[in-house]
Design an enzyme around this catalytic site. Structure first.
Site, PDB file in Angstrom:
ATOM      1  CD  GLU A   1      -5.499   0.957   0.062  1.00 14.87           C
ATOM      2  OE1 GLU A   1      -5.508   2.167  -0.224  1.00 14.87           O
ATOM      3  OE2 GLU A   1      -5.822   0.081  -0.746  1.00 14.87           O
TER       4      GLU A   1
ATOM      5  CG  ASP B   1      -3.230   3.229  -3.265  1.00 13.64           C
ATOM      6  OD1 ASP B   1      -2.171   3.827  -2.985  1.00 13.64           O
ATOM      7  OD2 ASP B   1      -3.320   1.995  -3.373  1.00 13.64           O
TER       8      ASP B   1
ATOM      9  CG  ASP C   1      -6.757   3.070  -6.362  1.00 12.18           C
ATOM     10  OD1 ASP C   1      -7.198   3.215  -5.195  1.00 12.18           O
ATOM     11  OD2 ASP C   1      -5.946   2.174  -6.676  1.00 12.18           O
TER      12      ASP C   1
ATOM     13  CG  ASP D   1      -9.706  -1.192  -4.490  1.00 12.19           C
ATOM     14  OD1 ASP D   1     -10.949  -1.225  -4.652  1.00 12.19           O
ATOM     15  OD2 ASP D   1      -8.941  -2.162  -4.670  1.00 12.19           O
TER      16      ASP D   1
END
Ligand code: 0RA
Length: 637
Positions: free
Chosen positions: A426, A499, A501, A503
């Protein structure tokens, strides 16, 4: 034979063989075998309902989760004495193998495959079983232990109405683990309530402190609504096509509900005598044949054939969601899991019922029919367009492979496919770290920018218009949809690196959804993985540790911090922040990293869950899939 008396029962043999070789009768003594006991007893009650004598069934999963009661309000198992054996019919049913085979032949048995061996098998494999019957104003009871009667059937009082109740507790000397799965039983009961229109089934899950009632006046038409809603498929027309045929000359009973949707796949759930046929068979083939012919006839008689494209059977069925339930007197099942119907006569029987009924429905709902035909023509055009695009890609790849690969792909240099990997990363900055940190020979990096399209309800041509996804398809080289070819995959592993997280979770979910919908073979062949980049760096003294989430961080601190001063904890904002060397050590290096393999445990369930979850909280969706992935976790060292 209009009614049954004890003399009709053919006595075959006792129950010793069942206790000696339980697997022969219920498939095994694991969880599936254990639940077979429930299905057996339930099937008997459902049979009574299916033949018009019972309308209520209650299944109780008792507190201990290791015993079950099934009650129906049918005629009650007969308690009169059998002439030859001097035993009650009830006792014969529960103690003689295959007793009951001669019950009225015109009736349907729910049972197929392993089922249908009956109450006696359950009794043989139960530590205790109590059968209670209400008939002719009285209540009767007989108790058994490990299949043997504890005394004869006895009258225990007066009673109103009629019915049968069976309580059983499986035998721990047969089953290593006795714990019934409430969710599995609930699911089975709910489906039964759809397949047997109007039948009221109560599930009293004492173990979970929950009671539910399942009853559907529209039967499988209600089931179809539920499936369409679950799949968040947009219907092409409002009212579904539904067809119910009571027994025809051959004894076939048929129930069909069908709706075209905008979804790009076809989804048929089929059942034979109430049992799911996951591998289809002659009933499904007959259904598809009838459907295809009805639509083609309609298109021809109304002069609606498109110019320049030929409609295939798949075009006609694209987006179809259907439930097909048939009742067959002597079903033959085949296949490894015995979930494919093999009776040849059923094909033409279903075909010849579905075709005229559907054609008639199309002709009486002209505007609906025209939207369906428009939908079908669109499917054909999209197929042609995507095939053309696919051929273009294939042609370019064949002539000058490097040129056509996406510009932002940093390919690996070694040509060997099986030990090569592609990381889908990403964002550009993360892509940059990965590019520097990777093993250039074996690891390719494809950075994706921004949001990946949510492909859940999008047509294939839209998918191919999305730059990020079409780059991904080109880099993988294996095509998609009907043009998928695993042998053309350019890498051994496809690894999603996002990631740690929410997102990142969202992006990973969108990618997995895309792969699941358009190249599911990548997942079923075990080639899709999730990388697990660290979220925290923990420095304790001279040592450094990496944690993938909060729990992992706390564990590491607890393990390593005592007496060594305050641990220093850094949270990464994103992969792009990580030094290439760190990324290599923690996430890329095959010797030290951990990958999660993405797996599909159950197609229907996964399908439903993906549908249910898309559009809701992204992190929740991903967590689920992570858990799934962890179910099948493999250390990849
Ligand atoms: C055969 C004949 C009759 C009842 C049944 C079977 C029967 C079996 C089960 C098993 C569970 N529940 C059941 N309910 C009924 C009765 C025939 C008659 O009364 O004429």
């Amino acid at each position: 034979m209009a009614s049954y008396t004890a003399k009709d029962i053919t006595v075959l043999e006792g129950l010793e063989p069942v206790r000696r070789r339980p697997g022969m009768y219920i498939g095994g003594v694991g969880s599936a075998g254990l639940h077979h006991l429930v299905w057996e007893i339930l099937d008997n009650a459902v049979d009574e309902a299916m033949n018009g004598y019972a309308s209520n069934i209650t299944v109780t999963l008792h507190d201990d989760a290791s015993s079950i009661t099934v009650t129906d309000d049918g005629r009650g198992i007969p308690i009169d004495k059998h002439a030859k054996t001097k035993k009650s019919a009830l006792e014969v049913v529960f103690t003689m193998l295959h007793a009951g085979a001669k019950f009225e032949h015109a009736n349907y048995k729910t049972a197929g495959g392993l089922h249908g061996v009956g109450a006696s098998v359950v009794n043989a494999l139960s530590k205790e079983l109590v059968a209670t019957v209400k008939r002719d104003g009285a209540q009767w009871e007989q108790k058994f232990k490990q299949g043997a009667p504890v005394g004869a059937v006895k009258k225990i009082g007066a009673a109103r109405g009629s019915g049968t109740t069976v309580f059983f507790r499986p035998d721990a000397t047969i089953f290593p683990k006795i714990e019934f799965d409430g969710d599995l039983i609930r699911e089975r009961l709910e489906i039964s309530s759809y397949l047997h229109k109007g039948l009221r089934i109560t599930f009293d899950n004492e173990a979970a402190g929950k009671k539910q009632v399942f009853q559907h006046s529209e039967g499988i038409a209600d089931y179809l609504k539920k499936i369409v809603a679950e799949r968040t498929a947009t219907p092409v027309h409002d009212a579904a096509f539904a067809l119910t045929r009571e027994s025809d000359g051959s004894g076939l009973r048929l129930d069909v509900a069908l709706q075209w949707t905008q979804s790009t796949d076809e989804h048929v759930r089929s059942y034979v005598n109430g049992i799911p046929t996951g591998s289809g068979g002659t009933h499904e083939n007959g259904f598809r044949a009838g459907l295809g012919k009805a639509v083609r006839n309609f298109i021809e008689t109304h002069n609606l054939s498109p110019k320049g494209v030929t409609l295939t059977a798949e075009d006609i069925r694209e987006g179809v969601v259907a439930v097909l339930s048939v009742f067959v007197q002597e079903p033959q099942f085949q296949g490894q899991t015995k979930d494919r119907l093999n009776n040849p006569e059923v094909l033409s029987a279903v075909d010849s019922q579905v075709r005229p009924a559907l054609e008639h429905w199309l002709n009486t709902n002209i505007s609906v029919a025209e939207s369906i035909v428009a939908r079908i023509i669109l499917a054909a055009r999209a197929r042609e367009a995507s095939r053309a695009a696919q051929q273009e890609v294939a042609r370019k790849t064949a002539t000058s492979s490097r040129l056509t690969l996406p510009g932002k792909l940093s390919d690996c240099t070694s040509p060997g496919r099986d030990d090569s990997e592609i990381f889908i990363v990403e964002g550009d900055s993360a892509g940059g770290s990965a590019k520097q940190g990777r093993d250039r020979a074996r690891q390719a990096i494809l950075p994706l920018r921004g949001k990946v399209l949510n492909t859940e309800s999008v047509s294939l041509s839209k998918v191919l218009e999305n730059k990020e996804l079409s780059d991904l398809v080109t880099a993988l080289g294996c095509g998609l949809g009907k043009n998928f070819e695993l042998s053309r995959l350019r890498y051994g592993k496809v690894i999603i690196l996002a990631d740690a997280d929410s997102d990142g979770h969202h992006i990973a979910t969108l990618l997995m959804t895309f792969i699941y919908r358009h190249m599911p073979q990548l997942i079923t062949s075990g080639r899709v993985f999730l990388a697990q980049p660290p979220l925290y760096r923990i420095d304790i003294g001279k040592d450094t540790y990496w944690a993938i989430d909060d729990a992992h961080r706390d564990r590491l601190v607890k393990q390593h911090a005592n007496g060594r001063g305050r641990p220093e904890i850094t949270r990464f904002k994103g992969l792009g922040e990580m030094m290439p060397k760190v990324l290599w050590e923690t996430t890329l290096n095959p010797r030290t990293r951990r990958l999660l393999r993405v797996d599909i445990a159950d197609q229907i369930i996964t399908d439903r869950i993906i549908n249910e979850l898309m559009g809701k909280d992204p992190s929740a969706r991903f967590r689920f899939i992570m858990e799934r992935a962890e179910d099948a976790q493999e250390l990849d060292v």
